[in-house]
Design a protein around this motif. Structure first.
Motif, PDB file in Angstrom:
ATOM      1  N   ALA A   2       0.835  -1.200   0.000  1.00  0.00           N
ATOM      2  CA  ALA A   2       0.000   0.000   0.000  1.00  0.00           C
ATOM      3  C   ALA A   2       0.875   1.257   0.000  1.00  0.00           C
ATOM      4  CB  ALA A   2      -0.932   0.000   1.199  1.00  0.00           C
ATOM      5  N   MET A   3       1.940   1.272   0.794  1.00  0.00           N
ATOM      6  CA  MET A   3       2.829   2.437   0.836  1.00  0.00           C
ATOM      7  C   MET A   3       3.527   2.634  -0.505  1.00  0.00           C
ATOM      8  SD  MET A   3       4.411   2.352   4.754  1.00  0.00           S
ATOM      9  CE  MET A   3       5.967   1.877   4.150  1.00  0.00           C
ATOM     10  N   VAL A   4       3.956   1.552  -1.122  1.00  0.00           N
ATOM     11  CA  VAL A   4       4.605   1.624  -2.429  1.00  0.00           C
ATOM     12  C   VAL A   4       3.645   2.232  -3.448  1.00  0.00           C
ATOM     13  CG1 VAL A   4       5.497   0.220  -4.329  1.00  0.00           C
ATOM     14  CG2 VAL A   4       6.218  -0.254  -1.999  1.00  0.00           C
ATOM     15  N   SER A   5       2.417   1.768  -3.410  1.00  0.00           N
ATOM     16  CA  SER A   5       1.401   2.271  -4.329  1.00  0.00           C
ATOM     17  C   SER A   5       1.117   3.753  -4.086  1.00  0.00           C
ATOM     18  CB  SER A   5       0.121   1.455  -4.181  1.00  0.00           C
ATOM     19  OG  SER A   5      -0.870   1.921  -5.056  1.00  0.00           O
ATOM     20  N   LYS A  10       6.843   1.276  -8.411  1.00  0.00           N
ATOM     21  CA  LYS A  10       6.431   0.032  -9.054  1.00  0.00           C
ATOM     22  C   LYS A  10       7.164  -1.132  -8.391  1.00  0.00           C
ATOM     23  CE  LYS A  10       4.050   2.360 -12.005  1.00  0.00           C
ATOM     24  NZ  LYS A  10       2.675   2.607 -11.661  1.00  0.00           N
ATOM     25  N   VAL A  11       6.575  -2.319  -8.461  1.00  0.00           N
ATOM     26  CA  VAL A  11       7.134  -3.511  -7.814  1.00  0.00           C
ATOM     27  C   VAL A  11       7.374  -4.600  -8.844  1.00  0.00           C
ATOM     28  CG1 VAL A  11       6.625  -5.397  -6.201  1.00  0.00           C
ATOM     29  CG2 VAL A  11       6.030  -3.049  -5.600  1.00  0.00           C
ATOM     30  N   MET A  93      -3.644  -4.523  -7.531  1.00  0.00           N
ATOM     31  CA  MET A  93      -2.370  -3.857  -7.841  1.00  0.00           C
ATOM     32  C   MET A  93      -1.649  -4.481  -9.039  1.00  0.00           C
ATOM     33  SD  MET A  93      -0.840  -3.225  -4.090  1.00  0.00           S
ATOM     34  CE  MET A  93      -1.674  -2.223  -2.897  1.00  0.00           C
ATOM     35  N   LEU A  94      -2.138  -5.616  -9.508  1.00  0.00           N
ATOM     36  CA  LEU A  94      -1.486  -6.271 -10.638  1.00  0.00           C
ATOM     37  C   LEU A  94      -1.642  -5.418 -11.895  1.00  0.00           C
ATOM     38  CD1 LEU A  94      -2.531  -9.989 -10.042  1.00  0.00           C
ATOM     39  CD2 LEU A  94      -0.289  -8.959  -9.654  1.00  0.00           C
ATOM     40  N   GLY A  95      -0.524  -5.118 -12.543  1.00  0.00           N
ATOM     41  CA  GLY A  95      -0.540  -4.308 -13.756  1.00  0.00           C
ATOM     42  C   GLY A  95      -0.396  -2.823 -13.497  1.00  0.00           C
ATOM     43  N   VAL A  99       4.195  -4.582 -11.544  1.00  0.00           N
ATOM     44  CA  VAL A  99       4.323  -4.537 -12.990  1.00  0.00           C
ATOM     45  C   VAL A  99       5.043  -5.744 -13.577  1.00  0.00           C
ATOM     46  CG1 VAL A  99       4.135  -2.032 -13.087  1.00  0.00           C
ATOM     47  CG2 VAL A  99       6.397  -3.102 -12.833  1.00  0.00           C
ATOM     48  N   GLU A 100       5.661  -6.542 -12.726  1.00  0.00           N
ATOM     49  CA  GLU A 100       6.355  -7.738 -13.220  1.00  0.00           C
ATOM     50  C   GLU A 100       6.401  -8.777 -12.113  1.00  0.00           C
ATOM     51  OE1 GLU A 100      10.770  -9.064 -14.827  1.00  0.00           O
ATOM     52  OE2 GLU A 100      10.185  -6.967 -14.945  1.00  0.00           O
TER      53      GLU A 100
END
Length: 122
Positions: A2-5, A10-11, A93-95, A99-100
């Motif tokens: 959530a913090m990354v978003s 991106k993850v 959060m996928l996509g 992102v990978e």
């Protein structure tokens, strides 16, 4: 996640179904789950074994993929359940944030046989 978003990063999720540590370039150690190691300790043939009998315990051998040897479940069932759980938990959060997804399997994360355990100089 959530913090990354929230801050727009991106993850790249890495799903490693092998041990990390003990190979060239490894700067950390993340062992296999204890319940997997316990099964490998009971039955050493679950590990990769080369023609000289050297065993590599970084990963459950691909030859065991369809055998119910992990508390009655196959390794493939365990991998699939883990990935399905990840997908369900982070579906939103996928996509976008995630992102990978990279999947690492086999000794040192490679589908390679025989193993090349640099640890012992072979």
């Amino acid at each position: 996640m959530a913090m990354v978003s929230q801050i727009g990063l991106k993850v790249q999720a890495v799903m490693s179904f092998h041990q990390c540590g003990g190979n060239v370039g490894d700067s950390c150690t993340i062992p296999l789950p204890r319940w997997v190691v316990e099964e490998m300790e009971k039955e050493p043939n679950l590990a990769y074994t080369d023609q000289w009998g050297r065993r590599n315990y970084e990963y459950v051998s691909l030859g065991c993929d369809d055998l119910p040897l992990l508390k009655g479940r196959t390794p493939v069932q365990c991998y699939a359940d883990f990935m399905r759980s990840f997908r369900d938990r982070f579906a939103a959060m996928l996509g976008s944030t995630i992102v990978e997804i990279q999947v690492g399997m086999g000794p040192a994360g490679e589908l390679r046989y025989p193993p090349y355990p640099e640890l012992d100089g072979t």
